[in-house]
Design an enzyme around this catalytic site. Structure first.
Site, PDB file in Angstrom:
ATOM      1  N   CYS A   6     -16.849 -19.955  14.435  1.00  0.00           N
ATOM      2  CA  CYS A   6     -17.701 -19.132  13.580  1.00  0.00           C
ATOM      3  C   CYS A   6     -19.133 -19.196  14.061  1.00  0.00           C
ATOM      4  O   CYS A   6     -19.644 -20.286  14.339  1.00  0.00           O
ATOM      5  CB  CYS A   6     -17.707 -19.691  12.156  1.00  0.00           C
ATOM      6  SG  CYS A   6     -16.280 -19.249  11.218  1.00  0.00           S
ATOM      7  N   GLN A  35      -9.121 -14.571  15.430  1.00  0.00           N
ATOM      8  CA  GLN A  35      -8.577 -15.386  14.340  1.00  0.00           C
ATOM      9  C   GLN A  35      -8.830 -14.671  13.017  1.00  0.00           C
ATOM     10  O   GLN A  35      -9.981 -14.460  12.632  1.00  0.00           O
ATOM     11  CB  GLN A  35      -9.244 -16.764  14.327  1.00  0.00           C
ATOM     12  CG  GLN A  35      -8.546 -17.720  13.378  1.00  0.00           C
ATOM     13  CD  GLN A  35      -9.242 -19.058  13.254  1.00  0.00           C
ATOM     14  OE1 GLN A  35     -10.466 -19.117  13.051  1.00  0.00           O
ATOM     15  NE2 GLN A  35      -8.496 -20.134  13.360  1.00  0.00           N
ATOM     16  N   TYR A  56      -8.932 -23.456   4.208  1.00  0.00           N
ATOM     17  CA  TYR A  56      -9.163 -22.075   3.780  1.00  0.00           C
ATOM     18  C   TYR A  56      -7.933 -21.543   3.028  1.00  0.00           C
ATOM     19  O   TYR A  56      -6.967 -22.283   2.812  1.00  0.00           O
ATOM     20  CB  TYR A  56      -9.599 -21.221   4.982  1.00  0.00           C
ATOM     21  CG  TYR A  56     -10.912 -21.728   5.533  1.00  0.00           C
ATOM     22  CD1 TYR A  56     -12.057 -21.709   4.735  1.00  0.00           C
ATOM     23  CD2 TYR A  56     -11.010 -22.303   6.792  1.00  0.00           C
ATOM     24  CE1 TYR A  56     -13.264 -22.230   5.189  1.00  0.00           C
ATOM     25  CE2 TYR A  56     -12.218 -22.826   7.257  1.00  0.00           C
ATOM     26  CZ  TYR A  56     -13.340 -22.786   6.450  1.00  0.00           C
ATOM     27  OH  TYR A  56     -14.533 -23.302   6.875  1.00  0.00           O
ATOM     28  N   ARG A  61      -2.907 -21.198  13.348  1.00  0.00           N
ATOM     29  CA  ARG A  61      -3.607 -22.490  13.372  1.00  0.00           C
ATOM     30  C   ARG A  61      -3.354 -23.206  12.058  1.00  0.00           C
ATOM     31  O   ARG A  61      -3.523 -22.611  10.984  1.00  0.00           O
ATOM     32  CB  ARG A  61      -5.101 -22.288  13.582  1.00  0.00           C
ATOM     33  CG  ARG A  61      -5.788 -23.580  13.978  1.00  0.00           C
ATOM     34  CD  ARG A  61      -7.232 -23.378  14.335  1.00  0.00           C
ATOM     35  NE  ARG A  61      -7.540 -24.091  15.558  1.00  0.00           N
ATOM     36  CZ  ARG A  61      -8.749 -24.544  15.872  1.00  0.00           C
ATOM     37  NH1 ARG A  61      -9.763 -24.326  15.076  1.00  0.00           N
ATOM     38  NH2 ARG A  61      -8.953 -25.201  16.989  1.00  0.00           N
ATOM     39  N   LEU A 107     -11.791 -33.040  20.069  1.00  0.00           N
ATOM     40  CA  LEU A 107     -12.366 -34.019  20.988  1.00  0.00           C
ATOM     41  C   LEU A 107     -11.558 -34.197  22.264  1.00  0.00           C
ATOM     42  O   LEU A 107     -11.251 -35.313  22.665  1.00  0.00           O
ATOM     43  CB  LEU A 107     -12.608 -35.354  20.273  1.00  0.00           C
ATOM     44  CG  LEU A 107     -13.871 -35.363  19.407  1.00  0.00           C
ATOM     45  CD1 LEU A 107     -14.102 -36.720  18.780  1.00  0.00           C
ATOM     46  CD2 LEU A 107     -15.110 -34.960  20.222  1.00  0.00           C
ATOM     47  N   ARG A 121     -16.613 -27.501  20.846  1.00  0.00           N
ATOM     48  CA  ARG A 121     -17.964 -27.971  21.138  1.00  0.00           C
ATOM     49  C   ARG A 121     -18.191 -28.194  22.626  1.00  0.00           C
ATOM     50  O   ARG A 121     -19.266 -27.879  23.159  1.00  0.00           O
ATOM     51  CB  ARG A 121     -18.255 -29.242  20.338  1.00  0.00           C
ATOM     52  CG  ARG A 121     -18.373 -28.959  18.856  1.00  0.00           C
ATOM     53  CD  ARG A 121     -18.254 -30.218  18.022  1.00  0.00           C
ATOM     54  NE  ARG A 121     -16.941 -30.820  18.109  1.00  0.00           N
ATOM     55  CZ  ARG A 121     -16.568 -31.913  17.463  1.00  0.00           C
ATOM     56  NH1 ARG A 121     -17.430 -32.538  16.688  1.00  0.00           N
ATOM     57  NH2 ARG A 121     -15.343 -32.379  17.581  1.00  0.00           N
TER      58      ARG A 121
HETATM   59  C1  LIG Z   1     -19.600 -24.032  15.825  1.00  0.00           C
HETATM   60  C2  LIG Z   1     -18.180 -24.222  15.392  1.00  0.00           C
HETATM   61  C3  LIG Z   1     -17.518 -23.206  14.696  1.00  0.00           C
HETATM   62  C4  LIG Z   1     -16.169 -23.342  14.345  1.00  0.00           C
HETATM   63  N1  LIG Z   1     -15.524 -22.295  13.758  1.00  0.00           N
HETATM   64  C5  LIG Z   1     -14.181 -22.335  13.624  1.00  0.00           C
HETATM   65  C6  LIG Z   1     -13.445 -21.175  13.278  1.00  0.00           C
HETATM   66  O1  LIG Z   1     -13.991 -20.078  13.174  1.00  0.00           O
HETATM   67  N2  LIG Z   1     -12.117 -21.303  13.111  1.00  0.00           N
HETATM   68  C7  LIG Z   1     -11.465 -22.491  13.288  1.00  0.00           C
HETATM   69  O2  LIG Z   1     -10.239 -22.559  13.120  1.00  0.00           O
HETATM   70  N3  LIG Z   1     -12.140 -23.609  13.657  1.00  0.00           N
HETATM   71  C8  LIG Z   1     -13.460 -23.535  13.868  1.00  0.00           C
HETATM   72  N4  LIG Z   1     -14.128 -24.634  14.329  1.00  0.00           N
HETATM   73  C9  LIG Z   1     -13.367 -25.821  14.707  1.00  0.00           C
HETATM   74  C10 LIG Z   1     -13.057 -25.788  16.209  1.00  0.00           C
HETATM   75  O3  LIG Z   1     -12.283 -24.651  16.553  1.00  0.00           O
HETATM   76  C11 LIG Z   1     -12.333 -27.065  16.672  1.00  0.00           C
HETATM   77  O4  LIG Z   1     -11.071 -27.128  16.054  1.00  0.00           O
HETATM   78  C12 LIG Z   1     -13.125 -28.328  16.362  1.00  0.00           C
HETATM   79  O5  LIG Z   1     -14.487 -28.173  16.656  1.00  0.00           O
HETATM   80  C13 LIG Z   1     -12.589 -29.512  17.159  1.00  0.00           C
HETATM   81  O6  LIG Z   1     -12.598 -29.234  18.543  1.00  0.00           O
HETATM   82  P1  LIG Z   1     -13.761 -29.812  19.526  1.00  0.00           P
HETATM   83  O7  LIG Z   1     -13.725 -31.310  19.389  1.00  0.00           O
HETATM   84  O8  LIG Z   1     -13.338 -29.341  20.900  1.00  0.00           O
HETATM   85  O9  LIG Z   1     -15.053 -29.239  19.084  1.00  0.00           O
HETATM   86  C14 LIG Z   1     -15.488 -24.533  14.648  1.00  0.00           C
HETATM   87  C15 LIG Z   1     -16.167 -25.568  15.294  1.00  0.00           C
HETATM   88  C16 LIG Z   1     -17.481 -25.419  15.690  1.00  0.00           C
HETATM   89  C17 LIG Z   1     -18.159 -26.538  16.453  1.00  0.00           C
END
Ligand SMILES: Cc1cc2nc3c(=O)[nH]c(=O)nc-3n(C[C@H](O)[C@H](O)[C@H](O)COP(=O)(O)O)c2cc1C
Length: 368
Positions: A25, A100, A183, A231, A302, A325
């Site tokens: 998002c 999504q 959600y 998801r 992560l 991230r």
């Molecule tokens: C800026 C940001 C926005 C996110 N928006 C969504 C989203 O729109 N839909 C979703 O399922 N998860 C969303 N997430 C979660 C990520 O898709 C992901 O599952 C979570 O950050 C863990 O992965 P990472 O450790 O690689 O960041 C968001 C995470 C971040 C950092």
């Protein structure tokens, strides 16, 4: 041979490698319509060399937005705005693009994260009355959501179908249904947020009923040859909440109905969650769900190192990895992972001169 850089198929969609740009998002839309920010953000990620780009949680109706600035796909204007972004990407990048589709339910009507993300009560600027399976707020003290009756549930289900048809018109390659992170669809699944006494509440079969109906509606509204994945949050991380056993049962039902993959995240349903965050902390869930399914499983959470990603695939814990991230921090992560693992990614020709092993060879055009 790197597994991370070997192809994988979600239904009939073949990805060049197993790196997925997780949906993120951006809270940067106007009335649900994508802006120049999306052009820059998605444009940058489209050049990452990943195998699939999933566009952020996109609300199927205005009250399903987390914030007033969320992306949406309920109107012709929304469709035209994201069309502009998708077309621009398509001109320059071969990356498959998914979207999504989401509804925030009781977690809608909040401030953007960088303003604290607090709930905004209806009547205040940027706030509205939320809806949910049961009139239980996410946090005590928040305005309770309205309990959805069956006709409103049908309306929301139809909104998912309409958005899926719009996604097809946009020539998107896939849809991901958002049933994670607390959600609306997750709110139906979890006994902590769903305390209905009708056929949509109570035993597991009943709690799964509405999310499965929505999945079927989306599946029906999108061409059969294009994948629809889901998801999920595999655990609420709260005693007595949604857990991995229920997630396996739900995933099996999704698979039976034609889900092309399951994307395994966790949490987000309750402020009481206690998550032992660390490298690959959600992997045991992905692994358990993968064992129960035939369709591919995406792991997320992560995953930050190329060798770690390779290990996850080699160990059979998942079929693909998603990064969020890590890809914001380093949008060329797949390039660097390919260099580390002796593989290659598709990069735009405009950037070919960037490869470090060529820095010492200066040609006349390098002096342009
Ligand atoms: C800026 C940001 C926005 C996110 N928006 C969504 C989203 O729109 N839909 C979703 O399922 N998860 C969303 N997430 C979660 C990520 O898709 C992901 O599952 C979570 O950050 C863990 O992965 P990472 O450790 O690689 O960041 C968001 C995470 C971040 C950092």
């Amino acid at each position: 041979m790197s597994l991370l850089f070997s192809p994988v198929s979600f239904g009939s969609l073949r990805l060049q490698n197993r790196i997925v740009v997780a949906p993120m998002c951006q809270y940067s839309a106007h009335d649900g319509s994508a802006t120049d920010w999306h052009m820059m953000h998605l444009g940058s990620l489209a050049m990452s060399g990943a195998g699939l780009l999933i566009i952020e949680a996109t609300a199927v109706e205005p009250r399903g937005r987390i914030t007033v600035d969320d992306l949406g796909l309920w109107s012709d204007a929304n469709e035209a705005a994201i069309d502009r972004v998708v077309r621009a990407i398509r001109s320059y990048s071969p990356i498959p693009i998914s979207i999504q589709l989401a509804h925030a339910g009781r977690k809608a009507s909040t401030k953007v994260p960088w303003e604290g993300g607090a709930h905004i009560p209806p009547g205040q600027e940027g706030g509205w009355q939320t809806v949910a399976p049961s009139p239980l707020p996410y946090e005590p003290g928040e305005t309770a959501p309205e309990q959805l009756d069956e006709s409103e549930m049908r309306r929301i289900c139809d909104a998912f179908s309409v958005a899926a048809r719009r996604a097809d018109r946009l020539e998107l390659d896939a849809i991901e249904l958002h049933a994670a992170h607390g959600y609306l669809l997750h709110q139906f699944l979890s006994p902590l947020s769903n305390q209905r006494s009708d056929k949509y509440g109570g035993i597991l079969k009943n709690r799964m009923r509405y999310p499965l109906e929505v999945f079927e509606a989306v599946r029906r509204s999108f061409p059969p040859e294009k994948p629809v994945g889901v998801r999920i949050s595999a655990s609420d991380w709260v005693e007595g909440g949604w857990d991995v056993e229920q997630s396996i049962a739900f995933s099996r039902e999704l698979e039976r109905r034609g889900a092309a993959y399951v994307h395994v995240s966790s949490g987000g349903l309750s402020p009481k969650q206690n998550i032992p965050v660390g490298p690959g902390y959600q992997l045991p869930f992905a692994e358990a769900i993968k064992k129960a399914l035939h369709v591919p499983v995406i792991a997320v959470g992560l995953i930050t190192e190329p060798a770690q990603a390779e290990q996850i695939l080699a160990g059979g814990q998942a079929d693909a990895v998603a990064l969020a991230r890590g890809l914001l921090y380093d949008p060329r992560w797949p390039w660097h992972a390919a260099a580390e693992l002796g593989a290659q990614v598709q990069a735009p020709p405009q950037y070919w001169r960037s490869q470090p092993h060529q820095y010492k060879t200066l040609f006349s055009h390098e002096l342009d």
